[in-house]
Design a protein around this motif. Structure first.
Motif, PDB file in Angstrom:
ATOM      1  N   ARG A  92       7.336  19.398  -1.258  1.00 17.68           N
ATOM      2  CA  ARG A  92       7.937  18.070  -1.134  1.00 17.68           C
ATOM      3  C   ARG A  92       6.830  17.050  -0.946  1.00 17.68           C
ATOM      4  O   ARG A  92       6.072  17.123   0.024  1.00 17.68           O
ATOM      5  N   LEU A  93       6.763  16.129  -1.871  1.00 19.83           N
ATOM      6  CA  LEU A  93       5.808  15.035  -1.780  1.00 19.83           C
ATOM      7  C   LEU A  93       6.463  13.850  -1.084  1.00 19.83           C
ATOM      8  O   LEU A  93       7.657  13.604  -1.253  1.00 19.83           O
ATOM      9  N   SER A  94       5.658  13.119  -0.334  1.00 14.80           N
ATOM     10  CA  SER A  94       6.113  11.907   0.328  1.00 14.80           C
ATOM     11  C   SER A  94       5.211  10.755  -0.071  1.00 14.80           C
ATOM     12  O   SER A  94       4.013  10.941  -0.316  1.00 14.80           O
ATOM     13  N   CYS A  95       5.785   9.580  -0.107  1.00 14.76           N
ATOM     14  CA  CYS A  95       5.023   8.367  -0.393  1.00 14.76           C
ATOM     15  C   CYS A  95       5.486   7.308   0.596  1.00 14.76           C
ATOM     16  O   CYS A  95       6.628   6.843   0.528  1.00 14.76           O
ATOM     17  N   ALA A  96       4.599   6.968   1.510  1.00 14.51           N
ATOM     18  CA  ALA A  96       4.906   5.957   2.523  1.00 14.51           C
ATOM     19  C   ALA A  96       4.383   4.604   2.063  1.00 14.51           C
ATOM     20  O   ALA A  96       3.219   4.488   1.660  1.00 14.51           O
ATOM     21  N   ALA A  97       5.245   3.609   2.112  1.00 12.75           N
ATOM     22  CA  ALA A  97       4.899   2.267   1.632  1.00 12.75           C
ATOM     23  C   ALA A  97       4.802   1.276   2.775  1.00 12.75           C
ATOM     24  O   ALA A  97       5.604   1.320   3.711  1.00 12.75           O
ATOM     25  N   SER A  98       3.820   0.412   2.678  1.00 11.97           N
ATOM     26  CA  SER A  98       3.730  -0.691   3.629  1.00 11.97           C
ATOM     27  C   SER A  98       4.495  -1.887   3.078  1.00 11.97           C
ATOM     28  O   SER A  98       4.855  -1.918   1.907  1.00 11.97           O
ATOM     29  N   GLY A  99       4.751  -2.884   3.913  1.00 10.87           N
ATOM     30  CA  GLY A  99       5.398  -4.088   3.425  1.00 10.87           C
ATOM     31  C   GLY A  99       6.877  -4.100   3.695  1.00 10.87           C
ATOM     32  O   GLY A  99       7.491  -3.060   3.944  1.00 10.87           O
ATOM     33  N   SER A 100       7.466  -5.274   3.588  1.00 12.58           N
ATOM     34  CA  SER A 100       8.869  -5.460   3.962  1.00 12.58           C
ATOM     35  C   SER A 100       9.808  -5.495   2.771  1.00 12.58           C
ATOM     36  O   SER A 100      10.992  -5.658   2.939  1.00 12.58           O
TER      37      SER A 100
ATOM     38  N   GLN B 141       0.848  -1.200   0.000  1.00 14.22           N
ATOM     39  CA  GLN B 141       0.000   0.000   0.000  1.00 14.22           C
ATOM     40  C   GLN B 141       0.874   1.237   0.000  1.00 14.22           C
ATOM     41  O   GLN B 141       1.867   1.302   0.741  1.00 14.22           O
ATOM     42  N   LEU B 142       0.505   2.197  -0.816  1.00 13.36           N
ATOM     43  CA  LEU B 142       1.260   3.438  -0.948  1.00 13.36           C
ATOM     44  C   LEU B 142       0.357   4.602  -0.585  1.00 13.36           C
ATOM     45  O   LEU B 142      -0.776   4.689  -1.081  1.00 13.36           O
ATOM     46  N   VAL B 143       0.850   5.486   0.239  1.00 10.00           N
ATOM     47  CA  VAL B 143       0.071   6.656   0.660  1.00 10.00           C
ATOM     48  C   VAL B 143       0.898   7.905   0.398  1.00 10.00           C
ATOM     49  O   VAL B 143       1.951   8.105   1.019  1.00 10.00           O
ATOM     50  N   GLU B 144       0.399   8.735  -0.516  1.00  9.97           N
ATOM     51  CA  GLU B 144       1.081   9.986  -0.839  1.00  9.97           C
ATOM     52  C   GLU B 144       0.595  11.109   0.062  1.00  9.97           C
ATOM     53  O   GLU B 144      -0.545  11.100   0.523  1.00  9.97           O
ATOM     54  N   SER B 145       1.461  12.073   0.255  1.00 10.38           N
ATOM     55  CA  SER B 145       1.099  13.276   0.998  1.00 10.38           C
ATOM     56  C   SER B 145       2.006  14.412   0.540  1.00 10.38           C
ATOM     57  O   SER B 145       3.000  14.183  -0.151  1.00 10.38           O
ATOM     58  N   GLY B 146       1.627  15.631   0.921  1.00 10.48           N
ATOM     59  CA  GLY B 146       2.477  16.777   0.650  1.00 10.48           C
ATOM     60  C   GLY B 146       2.025  17.669  -0.482  1.00 10.48           C
ATOM     61  O   GLY B 146       2.622  18.717  -0.722  1.00 10.48           O
TER      62      GLY B 146
END
Length: 117
Positions: free
Chosen positions: A19-27, A3-8
Motif C-alpha cells: 500500500r502506497l501513501s501520498c501525504a499532501a500539504s496545503g489546504s 508538497q507531496l510525499v510518497e511512502s510505502g
C-alpha cells in the motif's frame, strides 16, 4: 504550493501486496484530482490510477481489478492498494496532484516498488 510525499514502496514477492501513501500539504487537497503514475527503467511515465475530488476513479487496464486508489481528505492523503503484484509492476511510483481551477500540477519524489522472488 503543494508538497507531496510518497511512502510505502519496497520489495515484495510476486502475488504480494503493498500500500502506497501520498501525504499532501496545503489546504486545497479536497479539490485536487489525485493520480498515481509509474515509470520503469527505459520506459515513459504512465498513469496507473486517478481519483477525482468527488472520489470517482479510473484505472489503467493493466491494473484493473488489482489496484485500488482511495483518498482520505481529512488526512490530506491518497492511497494506492496494490494486490496480486506482477513482475511487470516494478517501477518508481509517483503521486500527482492536479488542480483544474489553475491548471497546475505537482509531483512527489517517487517511491520504488520492486517485485521479485
Amino acid at each position: 504550493q503543494v508538497q507531496l510525499v510518497e511512502s510505502g514502496g519496497g520489495l515484495v514477492q510476486p502475488g504480494g501486496s503493498l500500500r502506497l501513501s501520498c501525504a499532501a500539504s496545503g489546504s486545497s487537497f479536497n479539490y485536487a484530482t489525485m493520480g498515481w503514475y509509474r515509470q520503469a527503467p527505459g520506459k515513459q511515465r504512465e498513469l496507473v490510477a486517478t481519483i477525482y475530488s468527488l472520489s470517482s476513479t479510473n484505472y489503467a487496464d493493466s491494473v484493473k481489478g488489482r489496484f485500488t486508489i482511495s483518498r482520505d481528505n481529512a488526512k490530506n492523503t491518497v492511497y494506492l492498494q496494490m494486490n496480486s503484484l506482477k513482475p511487470e509492476d516494478p517501477a518508481v511510483y509517483f503521486c500527482n496532484a492536479y488542480f483544474t481551477s489553475s491548471g497546475r500540477d505537482f509531483w512527489g519524489q517517487g517511491t520504488q516498488v520492486t517485485v521479485s522472488s
